[in-house]
Design a protein around this motif. Structure first.
Motif, mmCIF file in Angstrom:
data_model
loop_
_atom_site.group_PDB
_atom_site.id
_atom_site.type_symbol
_atom_site.label_atom_id
_atom_site.label_comp_id
_atom_site.label_asym_id
_atom_site.label_seq_id
_atom_site.Cartn_x
_atom_site.Cartn_y
_atom_site.Cartn_z
ATOM 1 N N LEU A 1 120.516 9.826 45.919
ATOM 2 C CA LEU A 1 119.683 10.399 44.867
ATOM 3 C C LEU A 1 120.405 10.341 43.522
ATOM 4 C CD1 LEU A 1 117.012 11.811 44.210
ATOM 5 C CD2 LEU A 1 118.113 14.007 44.751
ATOM 6 N N ARG A 2 121.729 10.485 43.556
ATOM 7 C CA ARG A 2 122.496 10.318 42.313
ATOM 8 C C ARG A 2 122.312 8.905 41.758
ATOM 9 N NH1 ARG A 2 127.086 13.398 44.835
ATOM 10 N NH2 ARG A 2 127.327 15.351 43.669
ATOM 11 N N ALA A 3 122.273 7.924 42.653
ATOM 12 C CA ALA A 3 122.045 6.544 42.201
ATOM 13 C C ALA A 3 120.674 6.413 41.554
ATOM 14 C CB ALA A 3 122.172 5.577 43.382
ATOM 15 N N VAL A 4 119.669 7.066 42.152
ATOM 16 C CA VAL A 4 118.322 7.045 41.577
ATOM 17 C C VAL A 4 118.328 7.697 40.199
ATOM 18 C CG1 VAL A 4 115.974 7.949 41.859
ATOM 19 C CG2 VAL A 4 117.192 7.002 43.826
ATOM 20 N N ALA A 5 119.244 8.620 39.976
ATOM 21 C CA ALA A 5 119.342 9.286 38.674
ATOM 22 C C ALA A 5 120.061 8.431 37.650
ATOM 23 C CB ALA A 5 120.059 10.632 38.835
ATOM 24 N N VAL A 6 121.212 7.865 38.026
ATOM 25 C CA VAL A 6 122.067 7.222 37.024
ATOM 26 C C VAL A 6 121.571 5.842 36.614
ATOM 27 C CG1 VAL A 6 123.729 6.041 38.555
ATOM 28 C CG2 VAL A 6 124.474 6.969 36.337
ATOM 29 N N VAL B 1 121.591 3.915 52.318
ATOM 30 C CA VAL B 1 122.139 2.567 52.482
ATOM 31 C C VAL B 1 123.399 2.437 51.634
ATOM 32 C CG1 VAL B 1 119.909 1.541 53.012
ATOM 33 C CG2 VAL B 1 120.690 1.625 50.641
ATOM 34 N N GLY B 2 124.294 1.558 52.071
ATOM 35 C CA GLY B 2 125.607 1.448 51.445
ATOM 36 C C GLY B 2 125.613 1.328 49.935
ATOM 37 N N PRO B 3 124.868 0.379 49.340
ATOM 38 C CA PRO B 3 124.902 0.228 47.879
ATOM 39 C C PRO B 3 124.442 1.475 47.125
ATOM 40 C CG PRO B 3 123.969 -1.734 48.901
ATOM 41 C CD PRO B 3 124.089 -0.703 49.986
ATOM 42 N N MET B 4 123.436 2.171 47.660
ATOM 43 C CA MET B 4 122.959 3.374 46.993
ATOM 44 C C MET B 4 124.017 4.478 47.032
ATOM 45 S SD MET B 4 119.939 2.803 45.734
ATOM 46 C CE MET B 4 119.184 4.409 45.512
ATOM 47 N N ALA C 1 115.531 9.372 53.448
ATOM 48 C CA ALA C 1 116.973 9.514 53.671
ATOM 49 C C ALA C 1 117.595 8.186 54.062
ATOM 50 C CB ALA C 1 117.234 10.565 54.745
ATOM 51 N N ARG C 2 116.898 7.420 54.897
ATOM 52 C CA ARG C 2 117.442 6.114 55.287
ATOM 53 C C ARG C 2 117.541 5.188 54.075
ATOM 54 N NH1 ARG C 2 114.264 6.679 60.198
ATOM 55 N NH2 ARG C 2 112.606 5.412 59.271
ATOM 56 N N ALA C 3 116.526 5.230 53.213
ATOM 57 C CA ALA C 3 116.565 4.375 52.020
ATOM 58 C C ALA C 3 117.685 4.795 51.076
ATOM 59 C CB ALA C 3 115.214 4.441 51.303
ATOM 60 N N LEU C 4 117.871 6.090 50.919
ATOM 61 C CA LEU C 4 118.888 6.584 49.998
ATOM 62 C C LEU C 4 120.296 6.478 50.568
ATOM 63 C CD1 LEU C 4 117.064 9.799 48.678
ATOM 64 C CD2 LEU C 4 117.468 7.675 47.404
ATOM 65 N N ASP D 1 117.750 14.865 34.274
ATOM 66 C CA ASP D 1 117.120 16.035 34.886
ATOM 67 C C ASP D 1 117.317 16.042 36.394
ATOM 68 O OD1 ASP D 1 115.344 17.001 32.387
ATOM 69 O OD2 ASP D 1 115.348 14.827 32.517
ATOM 70 N N VAL D 2 117.300 14.855 36.996
ATOM 71 C CA VAL D 2 117.593 14.752 38.427
ATOM 72 C C VAL D 2 119.023 15.205 38.689
ATOM 73 C CG1 VAL D 2 117.746 13.190 40.405
ATOM 74 C CG2 VAL D 2 115.923 12.880 38.705
ATOM 75 N N PHE D 3 119.959 14.784 37.838
ATOM 76 C CA PHE D 3 121.348 15.235 37.964
ATOM 77 C C PHE D 3 121.436 16.755 37.897
ATOM 78 C CE2 PHE D 3 123.124 10.982 36.548
ATOM 79 C CZ PHE D 3 123.835 10.763 37.715
#
Length: 669
Positions: free
Chosen positions: A10-15, A272-275, A267-270, A36-38
């Motif tokens: 989720l941090r990756a989705v934010a940054v 994954v290794g790169p995320m 959760a599985r999507a978030l 805001d997600v952060f």
């Protein structure tokens, strides 16, 4: 506390959206919601830690603050330190002053206060501020300082009690944010208490999840991700923020935290290794991206192409990985400065050092001495022009210009004997009238008139109105213009020129409509909605023209000069510091001229009001913008001379360039 890899995802989705938003990728126009997600993530993690430690009896405020210091300060200080040589080499004194102050405030975790005072997050100049992004760290740190005090009186954990308190505080904070964007939109963006509800949303999630079986819902978690991404791709700088609009990414983040448990699709999507990897380096990536982008833009002749910004985004991730490995991790695992005393001593020294450096930059006005020994050339001559030219401030009778009455500034050198023989012209207005003053000298000589001036900064030459946010100055401005108008009539002055930056009072700035200079018909009014702002301006203009019409005074409304995007002196000084040859500097200058379409769209409503009211009251309108037209732009530089001092005030050279137009307007009756 159980590790949740999906939170790193989720941090990756934010940054990532934040980085791409600041890089200038248009599809990510709402990427700023990543901050805001952060905030939600931070509120969730901090609250979970504090509740767990309090319930386990291991809570220590000193331990908490030490962990925060180990998490935040080393990487922050490294990035700030790396910005210093580039700022010294490339930032002109004005921007360096701003940079230095922001650095001092960032070291004290109050940089949001600096930016709250200085600008809008969305204005064009914000992209050139290397430490702009530290505002969110300041808000988070202030939350970390305040939140333990909120928990203290709550005692032992009780889910309903904690959620109830967090919810009440959140509602109050959201209500403040909703009021704030309507009345103080620029300040509201950075104001801590307009943001607390976003961190408290994470606290509510922590209270819901603490000491209970895991919650999971594929639909809810995916809906949460969808809400975040919808905001990223559908919001823009025009979206009021923070406000109820922020509920979309905030609720989305909360749904992910609450329901994206192990095994769910989200959760599985978030996870994954790169995320997860991007999430782990997200803090350092957030720190590095803005300085990289800002200094690249400062050094570039034009806005860097997107491929350059994409490459810099990858460089950001590389620097973030190196920082995490060699700075963040060693400090967090106590391999560096293992003792609390050592950490706090070095932290205090770092804070003091950055604060001292920053405030010294402010005290010296940005170290202008850096420019003193630069090689001579056209660009250096332009800077000298701006630094040495001065608008006269002494009345013809030898007294200093005062702001209580009209002051005679120009008379023809050869003409009738006594001053009573001269027809008189009055120029009334704000600082734009003062800047335009040299342009009236030719009128005095060609038409044998005496030009008198009454000008006061940020004070429109309108009757019966007050600046909505002006306090006592608002009253002073009201009285000043009333007295000036009465003096015009009493002295039987035949023609009055009304000069102002009209759009400032009718609509605001390009990217900021804060109501500081909005007009109200009663003293002390604090709320002027945008739709009422233009109406108040038109009513005041109509009232003013009617007053002069009844007194049989000819009125010429002078349209404002084009509002530029850049500060002329800053552009010139940065080009000198960067060592640009004249051809390169000229190319950079020309690339910064405001587009005609941009300014016309911005000033269209005001220009219509001027034309409509002039026609209704027998006044004239003198538009100045065409004088600055070059191709599809409005120029701030011509023939090796700067026509402006900043984004909107003319230089002496710029005012003199309008002398023939002003003189001609007097004779065209």
């Amino acid at each position: 506390m159980r590790y949740r890899p999906e939170i790193d995802g989720l941090r990756a989705v934010a940054v990532i959206p934040v980085i791409l938003f600041h890089a200038g990728f248009a599809p990510f126009a709402g990427g700023y919601v990543g901050v805001d997600v952060f905030f939600v993530i931070s509120g969730y993690l901090i609250t979970t830690i504090l509740i767990s430690e309090r319930e386990a009896g291991t809570y220590s405020l000193l331990d908490f603050y030490e962990r925060r210091a180990r998490r935040i300060l080393p990487a922050l200080f490294l990035v700030m330190l790396c910005t210093i040589p580039f700022a010294w080499r490339w930032l002109a004194p004005g921007p360096f002053d701003d940079y230095a102050r922001s650095g001092a405030f960032a070291s004290l975790f109050i940089s949001n206060i600096h930016f709250l005072e200085k600008s809008s997050y969305y204005d064009i100049g914000s992209a050139l501020r290397p430490l702009l992004h530290t505002w969110s760290l300041a808000v988070a740190e202030q939350f970390y300082l305040l939140f333990p005090l909120v928990l203290l009186p709550l005692g032992a954990f009780a889910r309903a009690k904690f959620i109830g308190v967090f919810l009440i505080l959140s509602i109050l904070s959201l209500a403040l944010a909703e009021w704030g964007w309507r009345n103080y939109p620029g300040e509201n963006f950075y104001f801590t208490f307009s943001r607390l509800w976003e961190l408290l949303a994470g606290s509510i999630c922590a209270a819901v999840l603490y000491a209970r079986p895991r919650m999971r819902s594929d639909i809810a978690a995916l809906a949460g991700l969808g809400l975040i991404l919808w905001a990223v791709f559908n919001y823009s700088e025009a979206t009021p923020f923070p406000s109820v609009y922020a509920l979309v990414p905030i609720i989305g983040s909360a749904l992910v935290i609450l329901f994206a448990d192990t095994g769910t699709w989200a959760a599985r999507a978030l996870s994954v290794g790169p995320m997860v990897w991007v999430g782990l380096v997200s803090y350092s990536a957030y720190l590095w991206h803005q300085p990289l982008f800002a200094f690249t833009r400062i050094r570039s002749i034009a806005e860097p192409p997107l491929w350059v910004m994409a490459l810099l985004s990858l460089v950001t991730l590389l620097l973030a990985w190196l920082t995490m490995r060699y700075v963040e991790t060693p400090f967090r695992r106590r391999r560096l400065l293992a003792t609390r005393r050592g950490l706090l001593s070095v932290s205090a020294a770092g804070i003091a050092g950055f604060a001292a450096l920053g405030f010294s930059g402010v005290a010296t006005d940005g170290y202008p001495s850096r420019l003193e020994h630069m090689a001579p050339g056209v660009t250096t001559a332009m800077r000298t022009q701006l630094l040495t030219e001065r608008v006269g401030s002494e009345c013809l009778d030898g007294t200093g210009q005062i702001e209580e009455e009209l002051c005679a500034m120009y008379r023809p050198e050869h003409g009738a004997g006594g001053t009573a023989a001269y027809p008189r012209v009055a120029v009334l207005g704000d600082s734009h009238a003062k800047a335009l003053q040299p342009g009236f000298a030719l009128m005095a000589e060609e038409h044998g008139v005496e030009v008198q001036l009454a000008a006061q900064g940020a004070c429109p030459p309108l009757l019966g109105v007050y600046l909505a946010k002006g306090d006592t100055y608002s009253r002073d401005c009201h009285e000043f213009m009333r007295q000036a108008a009465e003096t015009v009539v009493a002295r039987d002055i035949g023609t009055v020129y009304l000069v102002a930056r009209w759009s400032l009072y009718a609509s605001g700035e390009y990217a900021d409509s804060k109501p500081t200079y909005a007009l109200a018909e009663s003293f002390g009014a604090q709320q002027v909605r945008s739709e009422q702002r233009l109406a108040n301006f038109e009513a005041a203009l109509a009232r003013t023209l009617e007053y002069y019409q009844k007194a049989r005074v000819r009125v010429v409304l002078v349209g404002q000069v084009p509002l530029q995007h850049v500060i002329a002196q800053t552009m010139i000084e940065q080009s000198i510091l960067s060592g640009l040859e004249w051809e390169q500097a000229a190319q950079k200058f020309e690339g910064s001229f405001v587009a005609q379409d941009t300014f016309k769209a911005f000033s269209h409503a005001v220009d219509e009001v001027l034309a409509r009211q002039a026609a209704a009251h027998g006044a004239e309108v003198l538009m100045l913008a065409d004088h600055f037209a070059e191709g599809g732009n409005y120029a701030w530089m011509r023939d090796g001379l700067s026509l402006y001092h900043d984004t909107n005030h003319l230089s002496v050279a710029g005012a003199l360039g309008l002398a023939a137009l002003l003189s001609e307007s007097y004779g065209a009756r």
